[in-house]
Write a protein that holds these residues in place. Structure first.
Motif, short mmCIF file in Angstrom:
data_model
loop_
_atom_site.label_atom_id
_atom_site.label_comp_id
_atom_site.label_asym_id
_atom_site.label_seq_id
_atom_site.Cartn_x
_atom_site.Cartn_y
_atom_site.Cartn_z
N VAL A 140 0.82 -1.21 0.00
CA VAL A 140 0.00 0.00 0.00
C VAL A 140 0.86 1.26 0.00
CG1 VAL A 140 -1.80 1.28 1.22
CG2 VAL A 140 -1.84 -1.22 1.21
N GLN A 141 0.59 2.13 -0.98
CA GLN A 141 1.22 3.44 -1.03
C GLN A 141 0.37 4.44 -0.24
OE1 GLN A 141 3.03 4.15 -5.21
NE2 GLN A 141 1.13 3.06 -5.58
N GLN A 142 0.86 5.65 -0.09
CA GLN A 142 0.16 6.67 0.67
C GLN A 142 -0.02 7.93 -0.20
OE1 GLN A 142 1.08 6.80 5.01
NE2 GLN A 142 2.96 5.74 4.42
N PRO A 143 -1.00 7.90 -1.13
CA PRO A 143 -1.16 9.02 -2.06
C PRO A 143 -1.48 10.35 -1.38
CG PRO A 143 -3.01 7.48 -2.21
CD PRO A 143 -1.98 6.82 -1.39
N ARG A 144 -2.23 10.32 -0.28
CA ARG A 144 -2.50 11.59 0.42
C ARG A 144 -1.21 12.21 0.94
NH1 ARG A 144 -8.12 12.67 3.45
NH2 ARG A 144 -9.49 11.38 2.17
N GLU A 145 -0.34 11.37 1.46
CA GLU A 145 0.94 11.87 1.95
C GLU A 145 1.78 12.41 0.80
OE1 GLU A 145 2.27 12.19 5.08
OE2 GLU A 145 0.19 11.81 5.68
N ILE A 146 1.73 11.73 -0.35
CA ILE A 146 2.47 12.20 -1.52
C ILE A 146 1.99 13.59 -1.93
CG2 ILE A 146 2.93 11.80 -3.97
CD1 ILE A 146 2.75 8.78 -3.38
N GLY A 147 0.66 13.75 -2.00
CA GLY A 147 0.10 15.05 -2.37
C GLY A 147 0.46 16.14 -1.38
N ALA A 148 0.33 15.83 -0.10
CA ALA A 148 0.61 16.83 0.94
C ALA A 148 2.08 17.21 0.95
CB ALA A 148 0.19 16.29 2.31
N LYS A 149 2.97 16.23 0.91
CA LYS A 149 4.41 16.51 0.96
C LYS A 149 4.85 17.29 -0.29
CE LYS A 149 6.98 15.68 3.60
NZ LYS A 149 7.59 16.54 4.65
N SER A 150 4.25 17.02 -1.44
CA SER A 150 4.60 17.74 -2.66
C SER A 150 4.32 19.23 -2.50
CB SER A 150 3.81 17.19 -3.85
OG SER A 150 4.11 15.83 -4.08
N ILE A 151 3.15 19.57 -1.97
CA ILE A 151 2.80 20.97 -1.76
C ILE A 151 3.71 21.60 -0.70
CG2 ILE A 151 1.00 22.55 -0.96
CD1 ILE A 151 0.51 21.50 -3.75
N GLU A 152 3.99 20.85 0.35
CA GLU A 152 4.88 21.36 1.40
C GLU A 152 6.27 21.66 0.84
OE1 GLU A 152 4.75 18.37 4.39
OE2 GLU A 152 2.66 18.80 4.95
N TRP A 153 6.76 20.77 -0.02
CA TRP A 153 8.07 20.99 -0.62
C TRP A 153 8.06 22.21 -1.54
CZ3 TRP A 153 12.21 17.03 -2.25
CH2 TRP A 153 12.72 16.41 -1.10
N LEU A 154 7.00 22.37 -2.31
CA LEU A 154 6.92 23.54 -3.17
C LEU A 154 6.85 24.82 -2.34
CD1 LEU A 154 4.52 22.39 -6.03
CD2 LEU A 154 6.96 22.90 -6.21
N SER A 155 6.12 24.78 -1.23
CA SER A 155 6.06 25.95 -0.35
C SER A 155 7.46 26.31 0.17
CB SER A 155 5.12 25.66 0.83
OG SER A 155 5.08 26.77 1.73
N SER A 156 8.23 25.28 0.54
CA SER A 156 9.60 25.53 0.99
C SER A 156 10.44 26.12 -0.14
CB SER A 156 10.24 24.22 1.48
OG SER A 156 9.54 23.70 2.60
N PHE A 157 10.24 25.61 -1.35
CA PHE A 157 10.97 26.13 -2.50
C PHE A 157 10.61 27.59 -2.77
CE2 PHE A 157 11.04 26.94 -7.11
CZ PHE A 157 12.38 26.75 -7.38
N PHE A 158 9.32 27.91 -2.69
CA PHE A 158 8.88 29.29 -2.89
C PHE A 158 9.51 30.22 -1.86
CE2 PHE A 158 4.68 27.45 -4.68
CZ PHE A 158 5.23 27.36 -5.95
N ASN A 159 9.78 29.69 -0.68
CA ASN A 159 10.38 30.49 0.40
C ASN A 159 11.90 30.51 0.35
OD1 ASN A 159 7.91 31.25 1.58
ND2 ASN A 159 7.77 29.32 2.72
N GLY A 160 12.45 29.97 -0.75
CA GLY A 160 13.89 30.07 -0.95
C GLY A 160 14.71 28.95 -0.34
N GLU A 161 14.07 27.90 0.18
CA GLU A 161 14.80 26.79 0.78
C GLU A 161 15.30 25.83 -0.31
OE1 GLU A 161 12.74 24.86 3.97
OE2 GLU A 161 11.73 26.72 4.58
N LYS A 162 16.43 25.22 -0.07
CA LYS A 162 17.01 24.26 -1.02
C LYS A 162 16.44 22.87 -0.73
CE LYS A 162 21.45 22.54 -2.79
NZ LYS A 162 21.09 22.81 -4.19
#
Length: 329
Positions: free
Chosen positions: A283-305
């Motif tokens: 079993v994969q965790q698609p909700r976690e994949i979706g949530a983490k993807s947005i969180e990572w993009l938010s970090s990227f938008f804030n200038g984080e590597k």
């Protein structure tokens, strides 16, 4: 009587074609609406980021779960999310949707990787325009994508292989149903599974077929597989719609005692495990994949590597765990 049956068949055909046409029109309208929304969002404010998630198949339960996770994270982080995808799994349509999304100039795009040179070129085109592309579910490691968030698919295939080797009730002859021969995640799962099975002298993969990401396809391929080789003792499926289709195909072939393993935890898969028709599922965790993807993009938008990739773990769902709503790590 024959004329009546012919008339009923014709009505069913017309209704079916009408439904397909209406879904295509709705999909096109949704794409155009999304383009307008992105334009309005960019015009209204530069502070609110707009992210587009392109699914492999619009109403596939796996992708809808990913959308829910991404939507929840986007709401929490003040990001707007658009969700689009083909009505049915269609690589050419995914490419067209990526082209459309790039033209609309969102702040970022989430998309499934695809082993296609043209796809890589589109990701490069997005990068040239300052639009980061983050791959989900399947990676595109040779492209200029920002990062990958999803399952370690090769490791998941190995996990399924080790699970199968623990099953002493099979004769060791294994049939495999993969979702698509073009999908990189399916190829990696098969590679991982093969690497484990190859190390066992008592097990052999005797047939591999594609369901084309379809329950009906998995059922038909399973029936055909068993018709050609009635000694297969186990069939594994690598996409979320496969396990339920495999069970249906086994019944259609009038076979008994064939062991079934699958991927993901659709309701039909959970029911099959509870009834003992399916032994277990990775079993994969698609909700976690979706949530983490947005969180990572938010970090990227804030200038984080960001690092190159982030793996969301899988777990095993089997009969005992299914009965009590739990899982085995």
């Amino acid at each position: 009587m024959s004329n009546r049956r012919w008339l009923i068949g014709l009505i069913v055909l017309v209704v079916g074609l009408g439904y397909i046409l209406s879904q295509f029109i709705l999909s096109t309208m949704k794409i155009n609406e999304l383009v307008q929304q992105i334009g309005h969002s960019n015009a209204e404010t530069a502070q609110v980021k707009y992210v587009v998630l392109i699914s492999q198949e619009l109403d596939n339960p796996f992708w809808r779960e990913m959308e829910k996770g991404a939507e929840a994270a986007a709401d929490r982080l003040g990001i707007k999310l658009g969700y689009i995808g083909p009505i049915r799994s269609n690589p050419a349509e995914q490419i067209r949707l990526l082209e459309k999304a790039i033209t609309a100039r969102p702040d970022a795009i989430l998309v499934q990787g695809m082993a296609d040179p043209g796809y890589d070129q589109l990701i490069s085109a997005a990068a040239d325009q300052g639009i980061p592309v983050l791959t989900v579910d399947a990676d595109e490691p040779e492209s200029r994508r920002l990062a990958y968030v999803g399952t370690d698919n090769r490791a998941a295939g190995e996990q399924l292989g080790r699970l199968v080797l623990q099953d002493a009730s099979s004769n060791g002859r294994i049939g495999v149903i993969i979702g698509s021969e073009l999908a990189d995640n399916q190829r990696l799962r098969l590679e991982g599974f093969r690497s484990i099975i190859a190390a066992s002298p008592d097990h052999e993969i005797v047939d591999i077929r594609s369901s084309n990401i379809s329950h009906i396809g998995a059922a038909q391929q399973t029936k055909d597989m068993l018709s050609q080789d009635g000694d297969i003792g186990m069939i594994v499926g690598f996409s979320s719609l496969d396990a339920g289709g495999i069970v249906e195909g086994i019944k259609a072939a009038h076979k008994e005692g064939v062991r079934v393993y699958g991927f993901d935890d659709l309701e039909i898969t959970r029911q099959g495990i509870a009834r003992g028709e399916i032994i277990a599922s990775i079993v994969q965790q698609p909700r976690e994949i979706g949530a983490k993807s947005i969180e990572w993009l938010s970090s990227f938008f804030n200038g984080e590597k960001l690092s190159d990739r982030y793996y969301i773990p899988t777990y095993i769902l089997e009969q005992e765990a299914s009965a009590v709503g739990g899982v085995r790590p």
